[in-house]
Design a protein around this motif. Structure first.
Motif, PDB file in Angstrom:
ATOM      1  N   GLN A 153       6.691  32.689   0.506  1.00 47.92           N
ATOM      2  CA  GLN A 153       7.477  32.647   1.738  1.00 47.92           C
ATOM      3  C   GLN A 153       8.575  31.575   1.682  1.00 47.92           C
ATOM      4  N   LYS A 159       6.858  39.357  -1.306  1.00 45.59           N
ATOM      5  CA  LYS A 159       5.772  39.840  -0.453  1.00 45.59           C
ATOM      6  C   LYS A 159       4.880  40.808  -1.225  1.00 45.59           C
ATOM      7  N   GLN A 160       5.498  41.712  -1.967  1.00 38.54           N
ATOM      8  CA  GLN A 160       4.737  42.677  -2.763  1.00 38.54           C
ATOM      9  C   GLN A 160       3.944  41.977  -3.856  1.00 38.54           C
ATOM     10  N   ASP A 217      13.965  38.353  -4.535  1.00 42.48           N
ATOM     11  CA  ASP A 217      14.042  39.174  -3.327  1.00 42.48           C
ATOM     12  C   ASP A 217      12.816  38.939  -2.444  1.00 42.48           C
ATOM     13  N   LEU A 274      11.296  40.866  -0.236  1.00 42.25           N
ATOM     14  CA  LEU A 274      10.338  41.968  -0.262  1.00 42.25           C
ATOM     15  C   LEU A 274       9.545  41.955  -1.558  1.00 42.25           C
TER      16      LEU A 274
END
Length: 268
Positions: A148, A185-186, A180, A182
């Motif tokens: 994060q 997060k993945q 990135d 996203l």
């Protein structure tokens, strides 16, 4: 190639049926990929093999609704469901991250595996960063925070690279997946969900010898992520059962130009 789905608990698992031959082959893809990554094998193997390539949790078309939790029993139940009607044992193929999962299946279900093909596989060595971030509570919380708030990581990583403590190609590989939001997060979701897949090499070697399971290891000569040395280390003590193949390539081995060599390894 046919795209199909199966229900597992609250989730929808997507997989691909590649080829229509009598021999069964189950394929597990690498990080950030999906079962379609194995479609290039259809031309060389499709008449003799049926390849069932699964989209793993948080990958491809699979809709995973079981939280950040996935076990070897879950994977086995999915495989058992989609292979209904086929004769066992079957050939198991794992690429990169999928190699670690394939090794875990061999650890628990060796009697059902006829042959194991590992392509640039994770799981042959113990990555201390992976262990810290997935196997310890504090490490996993730190991992989530860094995903994060990645800037401190980038600064440390780039400085280490300049000082020679970090391989430049590995740094580029990390940036590819971390630049990135996203993607970060993945990464957290995928690594945390697959945290139960930690193969035990001693048990694996016992199973290989007891059940006479041949292992084909395929590496890229210029792979800086998973190097061939891990294969030679793993081979010690089980030399008669393990064959190692080195391709003039990097880590991305699931390509048409490598189809013939991979098909030959599978057909042995």
């Amino acid at each position: 190639m046919v795209q199909e789905t199966v229900i597992f608990q609250n989730s929808v698992i997507q997989y691909y049926r590649i080829g229509n031959g009598p021999k069964l082959l189950v394929a597990l893809h690498g990080y950030g990929e999906n079962g379609q990554s194995f479609s290039f094998l259809e031309k060389g193997l499709g008449t003799h093999y049926t390849i069932l390539a699964i989209d793993l949790p948080f990958h491809g078309g699979t809709i995973w609704q079981e939280g950040l939790h996935f076990t070897v029993s879950d994977l086995w139940n999915i495989i058992f469901t989609i292979t209904t009607g086929y004769a066992y044992p079957f050939i198991l193929v794992g690429y990169s991250m999928g190699g670690r999962m394939a090794l875990q299946l061999l650890q628990y279900f060796p009697e059902h595996i006829q042959q194991l093909i590992l392509i640039a596989p994770d799981g042959l060595h113990h990555n201390k960063w992976h262990y810290l971030s997935t196997q310890t509570r504090v490490g996993n919380r730190l991992f989530k925070w860094v995903m994060q708030h990645p800037q401190p990581l980038f600064i440390c990583m780039d400085a280490s690279c300049k000082l020679g403590f970090f391989n430049k190609s590995v740094s580029n590989f990390a940036h590819y997946y971390l630049d990135d939001a996203l993607a970060r997060k993945q990464l957290y979701e995928r690594w945390t969900t697959l945290r139960k897949f930690m193969p035990n090499h001693n048990i694996l070697k016992q199973n290989i010898q007891k059940h006479h399971i041949p292992i084909q290891l395929i590496f890229g000569k210029f792979d800086r992520v998973i190097t061939p040395k891990y294969g030679y280390q793993f081979k010690k003590g089980i030399e008669p059962w393990v064959s190692i193949h080195i391709i003039e390539a990097g880590h991305q081995l699931l390509k048409e130009k490598n189809a013939a060599l991979i098909a030959t390894a599978i057909s042995k």
